[in-house]
Design a protein around this motif. Structure first.
Motif, PDB file in Angstrom:
ATOM      1  N   UNK A  40       0.833  -1.203   0.000  1.00 34.55           N
ATOM      2  CA  UNK A  40       0.000   0.000   0.000  1.00 34.55           C
ATOM      3  C   UNK A  40       0.867   1.252   0.000  1.00 34.55           C
ATOM      4  N   UNK A  41       1.912   1.241   0.806  1.00 34.68           N
ATOM      5  CA  UNK A  41       2.805   2.397   0.881  1.00 34.68           C
ATOM      6  C   UNK A  41       3.488   2.635  -0.463  1.00 34.68           C
ATOM      7  N   UNK A  42       3.901   1.570  -1.129  1.00 29.34           N
ATOM      8  CA  UNK A  42       4.545   1.729  -2.436  1.00 29.34           C
ATOM      9  C   UNK A  42       3.559   2.262  -3.469  1.00 29.34           C
ATOM     10  N   UNK A  43       2.297   1.843  -3.355  1.00 27.50           N
ATOM     11  CA  UNK A  43       1.250   2.377  -4.232  1.00 27.50           C
ATOM     12  C   UNK A  43       1.055   3.872  -3.967  1.00 27.50           C
ATOM     13  N   UNK A  44       1.006   4.271  -2.709  1.00 30.35           N
ATOM     14  CA  UNK A  44       0.863   5.680  -2.351  1.00 30.35           C
ATOM     15  C   UNK A  44       2.065   6.478  -2.860  1.00 30.35           C
ATOM     16  N   UNK A  45       3.250   5.883  -2.775  1.00 27.76           N
ATOM     17  CA  UNK A  45       4.454   6.518  -3.309  1.00 27.76           C
ATOM     18  C   UNK A  45       4.265   6.818  -4.790  1.00 27.76           C
ATOM     19  N   UNK A  50       2.789  10.260  -9.492  1.00 27.95           N
ATOM     20  CA  UNK A  50       2.160  10.103 -10.799  1.00 27.95           C
ATOM     21  C   UNK A  50       0.925  10.949 -11.019  1.00 27.95           C
ATOM     22  N   UNK A  51       0.114  11.159  -9.969  1.00 29.73           N
ATOM     23  CA  UNK A  51      -1.115  11.917 -10.155  1.00 29.73           C
ATOM     24  C   UNK A  51      -0.872  13.416 -10.303  1.00 29.73           C
ATOM     25  N   UNK A  52       0.358  13.846 -10.061  1.00 30.83           N
ATOM     26  CA  UNK A  52       0.697  15.229 -10.385  1.00 30.83           C
ATOM     27  C   UNK A  52       0.649  15.442 -11.904  1.00 30.83           C
ATOM     28  N   UNK A  53       0.968  14.374 -12.641  1.00 26.59           N
ATOM     29  CA  UNK A  53       0.962  14.483 -14.097  1.00 26.59           C
ATOM     30  C   UNK A  53      -0.430  14.775 -14.634  1.00 26.59           C
ATOM     31  N   UNK A  66       3.216   2.403 -10.878  1.00 29.74           N
ATOM     32  CA  UNK A  66       3.428   1.296  -9.948  1.00 29.74           C
ATOM     33  C   UNK A  66       2.093   0.902  -9.321  1.00 29.74           C
ATOM     34  N   UNK A  67       1.879  -0.402  -9.183  1.00 31.00           N
ATOM     35  CA  UNK A  67       0.609  -0.911  -8.665  1.00 31.00           C
ATOM     36  C   UNK A  67       0.653  -1.282  -7.185  1.00 31.00           C
ATOM     37  N   UNK A  68       1.815  -1.221  -6.586  1.00 29.48           N
ATOM     38  CA  UNK A  68       1.902  -1.569  -5.175  1.00 29.48           C
ATOM     39  C   UNK A  68       2.686  -2.841  -4.953  1.00 29.48           C
ATOM     40  N   UNK A  69       3.982  -2.703  -4.766  1.00 30.84           N
ATOM     41  CA  UNK A  69       4.862  -3.847  -4.552  1.00 30.84           C
ATOM     42  C   UNK A  69       5.920  -3.408  -3.550  1.00 30.84           C
ATOM     43  N   UNK A  70       5.828  -3.931  -2.339  1.00 32.09           N
ATOM     44  CA  UNK A  70       6.752  -3.526  -1.278  1.00 32.09           C
ATOM     45  C   UNK A  70       8.204  -3.736  -1.665  1.00 32.09           C
ATOM     46  N   UNK A  71       8.458  -4.707  -2.544  1.00 33.80           N
ATOM     47  CA  UNK A  71       9.837  -4.973  -2.961  1.00 33.80           C
ATOM     48  C   UNK A  71      10.424  -3.804  -3.746  1.00 33.80           C
ATOM     49  N   UNK A  72       9.556  -2.947  -4.305  1.00 33.07           N
ATOM     50  CA  UNK A  72      10.015  -1.793  -5.091  1.00 33.07           C
ATOM     51  C   UNK A  72      10.090  -0.506  -4.260  1.00 33.07           C
ATOM     52  N   UNK A  73       9.756  -0.587  -2.978  1.00 36.28           N
ATOM     53  CA  UNK A  73       9.724   0.610  -2.125  1.00 36.28           C
ATOM     54  C   UNK A  73      11.148   1.077  -1.824  1.00 36.28           C
ATOM     55  N   UNK A  74      11.427   2.329  -2.155  1.00 34.39           N
ATOM     56  CA  UNK A  74      12.760   2.877  -1.914  1.00 34.39           C
ATOM     57  C   UNK A  74      12.907   3.262  -0.441  1.00 34.39           C
ATOM     58  N   UNK A 125      -7.139   5.570   0.805  1.00 36.96           N
ATOM     59  CA  UNK A 125      -5.861   4.964   1.196  1.00 36.96           C
ATOM     60  C   UNK A 125      -5.398   5.478   2.551  1.00 36.96           C
ATOM     61  N   UNK A 126      -5.763   6.706   2.892  1.00 37.42           N
ATOM     62  CA  UNK A 126      -5.473   7.191   4.236  1.00 37.42           C
ATOM     63  C   UNK A 126      -6.181   6.355   5.287  1.00 37.42           C
ATOM     64  N   UNK A 127      -7.459   6.076   5.043  1.00 36.83           N
ATOM     65  CA  UNK A 127      -8.209   5.232   5.972  1.00 36.83           C
ATOM     66  C   UNK A 127      -7.578   3.840   6.071  1.00 36.83           C
ATOM     67  N   UNK A 128      -7.227   3.263   4.912  1.00 36.64           N
ATOM     68  CA  UNK A 128      -6.616   1.927   4.911  1.00 36.64           C
ATOM     69  C   UNK A 128      -5.304   1.910   5.695  1.00 36.64           C
ATOM     70  N   UNK A 129      -4.458   2.900   5.436  1.00 35.14           N
ATOM     71  CA  UNK A 129      -3.161   2.932   6.105  1.00 35.14           C
ATOM     72  C   UNK A 129      -3.330   3.140   7.609  1.00 35.14           C
ATOM     73  N   UNK A 130      -4.265   3.991   7.983  1.00 30.55           N
ATOM     74  CA  UNK A 130      -4.509   4.221   9.406  1.00 30.55           C
ATOM     75  C   UNK A 130      -5.005   2.955  10.100  1.00 30.55           C
TER      76      UNK A 130
END
Length: 197
Positions: A40-45, A50-53, A66-74, A125-130
């Motif tokens: 979820x965090x990687x998706x939010x990242x 991306x949504x700025x575009x 990115x669709x959400x993959x913790x392995x790709x989280x920097x 996603x804020x609700x989910x993360x919380x």
């Protein structure tokens, strides 16, 4: 729907959740089945960049698809993601972001519709993360009501190109946030197990 909606309160709230996220929770579950907190965090990242575009009406950079993959989280996520969320709100604070047409997720959309989908991403996603990390989350009531009105005006969620899961039944007397969460296919009663200490 308003021609210009202030996304800063929702982006600030989500940024605070990210900044305060306990690292030991990254492998924990979220209300979305099969999605861990790190996913979820990687998706939010990705969406926070991306949504700025969509606001600028420019193509999304490949690294932001990115669709959400913790392995790709920097590793610098705790500082970088809140900053990107602030930049996202600033991009959508420009009146031109809400004018004309744009592309979001590869789909051409009226810009005001795209902007409301950004607000939906921030709050849901804020609700989910919380919920997944045991943090408080109280979005602005005006934002929640605006999203309820917006999403209720769309086709049934099952037909909305896979944006949401099937709605979860929620009593009409339930709080607006619970009704919004149910409308987007999440169970508002979901809670994570307490962290092991």
């Amino acid at each position: 729907m308003s021609a210009l909606h202030d996304l800063r309160p929702a982006s600030d709230a989500l940024g605070q959740l990210v900044a305060n996220l306990p690292a030991e929770r990254l492998t924990g579950p979220t209300p979305s089945e099969g999605y861990r907190v790190g996913d979820l965090l990687e998706h939010i990242d990705g969406l926070s960049a991306g949504l700025q575009s969509a606001a600028h009406k420019t193509p999304v950079a490949p690294e932001d698809l990115r669709d959400g993959d913790a392995a790709q989280l920097r590793p610098d996520w705790r500082q970088r993601v809140p900053t990107q969320l602030t930049e996202l709100a600033l991009a959508w604070a420009e009146p031109s972001a809400w004018e004309g047409e744009t592309v979001q997720g590869g789909v051409p959309l009226p810009a005001p519709v795209a902007g409301m989908f950004v607000l939906d991403e921030l709050i849901v996603h804020g609700w989910e993360l919380a919920r997944a990390t045991g943090q408080p989350f109280t979005p602005r009531e005006t934002d929640v009501r605006a999203l309820l009105d917006f999403l209720s005006s769309l086709p049934p969620m099952e037909e909305a190109d896979g944006l949401f899961g099937p709605p979860v039944p929620v009593a009409k007397s339930a709080p607006d946030l619970d009704r919004l969460i149910g409308l987007t296919g999440r169970d508002p009663a979901w809670e994570a197990a307490p962290a092991q200490g």
